[in-house]
Design an enzyme around this catalytic site. Sequence first.
Site, PDB file in Angstrom:
ATOM      1  N   ASP A  67     -55.851  23.126  66.892  1.00  0.00           N
ATOM      2  CA  ASP A  67     -55.931  23.244  68.356  1.00  0.00           C
ATOM      3  C   ASP A  67     -56.853  22.212  68.980  1.00  0.00           C
ATOM      4  O   ASP A  67     -57.583  21.499  68.289  1.00  0.00           O
ATOM      5  CB  ASP A  67     -56.387  24.665  68.732  1.00  0.00           C
ATOM      6  CG  ASP A  67     -57.539  25.163  67.877  1.00  0.00           C
ATOM      7  OD1 ASP A  67     -58.205  24.330  67.225  1.00  0.00           O
ATOM      8  OD2 ASP A  67     -57.791  26.375  67.858  1.00  0.00           O
ATOM      9  N   ASP A 136     -61.577  38.337  68.765  1.00  0.00           N
ATOM     10  CA  ASP A 136     -60.469  39.157  69.256  1.00  0.00           C
ATOM     11  C   ASP A 136     -59.247  39.056  68.333  1.00  0.00           C
ATOM     12  O   ASP A 136     -58.148  39.465  68.687  1.00  0.00           O
ATOM     13  CB  ASP A 136     -60.095  38.752  70.694  1.00  0.00           C
ATOM     14  CG  ASP A 136     -59.737  37.273  70.798  1.00  0.00           C
ATOM     15  OD1 ASP A 136     -59.706  36.573  69.753  1.00  0.00           O
ATOM     16  OD2 ASP A 136     -59.477  36.801  71.934  1.00  0.00           O
ATOM     17  N   HIS A 138     -57.981  36.160  67.178  1.00  0.00           N
ATOM     18  CA  HIS A 138     -57.157  34.961  67.347  1.00  0.00           C
ATOM     19  C   HIS A 138     -57.241  34.044  66.132  1.00  0.00           C
ATOM     20  O   HIS A 138     -58.245  34.006  65.424  1.00  0.00           O
ATOM     21  CB  HIS A 138     -57.468  34.222  68.652  1.00  0.00           C
ATOM     22  CG  HIS A 138     -58.769  33.500  68.725  1.00  0.00           C
ATOM     23  ND1 HIS A 138     -59.748  33.803  69.640  1.00  0.00           N
ATOM     24  CD2 HIS A 138     -59.258  32.456  68.010  1.00  0.00           C
ATOM     25  CE1 HIS A 138     -60.770  32.994  69.479  1.00  0.00           C
ATOM     26  NE2 HIS A 138     -60.509  32.164  68.500  1.00  0.00           N
ATOM     27  N   GLU A 143     -54.084  33.652  71.135  1.00  0.00           N
ATOM     28  CA  GLU A 143     -54.830  34.792  71.670  1.00  0.00           C
ATOM     29  C   GLU A 143     -53.964  36.052  71.653  1.00  0.00           C
ATOM     30  O   GLU A 143     -52.736  35.971  71.596  1.00  0.00           O
ATOM     31  CB  GLU A 143     -55.271  34.492  73.107  1.00  0.00           C
ATOM     32  CG  GLU A 143     -56.304  33.359  73.222  1.00  0.00           C
ATOM     33  CD  GLU A 143     -57.734  33.788  72.880  1.00  0.00           C
ATOM     34  OE1 GLU A 143     -57.921  34.678  72.022  1.00  0.00           O
ATOM     35  OE2 GLU A 143     -58.669  33.220  73.460  1.00  0.00           O
TER      36      GLU A 143
HETATM   37  C1  GLP Z   1     -62.390  28.892  67.853  1.00  0.00           C
HETATM   38  C2  GLP Z   1     -61.289  28.142  67.093  1.00  0.00           C
HETATM   39  C3  GLP Z   1     -60.721  28.976  65.967  1.00  0.00           C
HETATM   40  C4  GLP Z   1     -61.845  29.580  65.148  1.00  0.00           C
HETATM   41  C5  GLP Z   1     -62.667  30.491  66.029  1.00  0.00           C
HETATM   42  C6  GLP Z   1     -63.783  31.198  65.289  1.00  0.00           C
HETATM   43  O1  GLP Z   1     -61.888  29.692  68.847  1.00  0.00           O
HETATM   44  N1  GLP Z   1     -60.226  27.733  67.954  1.00  0.00           N
HETATM   45  O2  GLP Z   1     -59.880  28.173  65.166  1.00  0.00           O
HETATM   46  O3  GLP Z   1     -61.333  30.297  64.053  1.00  0.00           O
HETATM   47  O4  GLP Z   1     -63.239  29.682  67.043  1.00  0.00           O
HETATM   48  O5  GLP Z   1     -64.930  30.401  65.257  1.00  0.00           O
HETATM   49  P1  GLP Z   1     -66.169  30.650  64.339  1.00  0.00           P
HETATM   50  O6  GLP Z   1     -65.766  30.193  62.991  1.00  0.00           O
HETATM   51  O7  GLP Z   1     -67.233  29.771  64.914  1.00  0.00           O
HETATM   52  O8  GLP Z   1     -66.495  32.089  64.401  1.00  0.00           O
END
Ligand code: GLP
Length: 243
Positions: A67, A136, A138, A143
């Site tokens: 993304d 959440d 995702h 989402e």
């Molecule tokens: C962002 C990214 C996701 C990732 C998520 C969790 O939203 N787009 O790909 O998995 O964060 O992040 P973290 O690993 O910092 O908890």
Amino acid sequence: MKIIRAKDYKDMSRKAANIISAQVIMKPDAVLGLATGGTPVGTYAQLVEWHKKGDIDFSGVTTINLDEYRGLPRGHKQSYWHFMQVHFFQHINIREDHIFVPDGSNLDKEEACLEYDRIIQRVGGIDLQLLGIGMDGHIGFNEPGEVFKLGTHCVTLTESTIEANMRFFHNREDVPRQAYTMGIQAIMQAGKVLMIVNGEHKAQIIQRAFAGVVTPKIPASILQLHPNFILIGDEAALSKMDM
Ligand code: GLP
């Protein structure tokens, strides 16, 4: 679904890096689907260390990132392109033209998403997809919603995601409200899916996603149906999984 327990963040990162490294050794021209966020930073650091020792060669590898924030060009310090350069690409011998991240500078949603799906098709799909998980549920920026969105699409981030990602920006207002994300189809079609997760704050969503029903309200839950899904979690993140 295979669940692997790791002692802590370092152990989780090493185990994930081992699986990625095995993939690259077995298939030097592998297509790796990559993720951003705090969780994979240790995995990338471990891969960089092994690369520097001469153990992994990325010269034939192609990467497809999940993304990118819509509206942030590559040069922007908070763009995922930049994140990947700083934590991974700058330190390995990957070819620049083998790196793909959705084009955040293209504000034409339809064009940007179609273009990314074409790229995924052109490289022949993903061999191994690395994932984190949002609070959440995702994955990428898929989402929660009423349906699973299959192709690359533009999303409006949920309040919880904006909140969680605030730590990377100066203040809440600076967090982009929209992002382009790979859809569920490319993730589910990956040969192998590897999710890494750490920390007690993720325990509840891990339980809901992987010990409950498959629903687009918890996008990660669909991974229960993937034939080759590996979840590596530390003790805290897996503490609510009854196993
Ligand atoms: C962002 C990214 C996701 C990732 C998520 C969790 O939203 N787009 O790909 O998995 O964060 O992040 P973290 O690993 O910092 O908890």
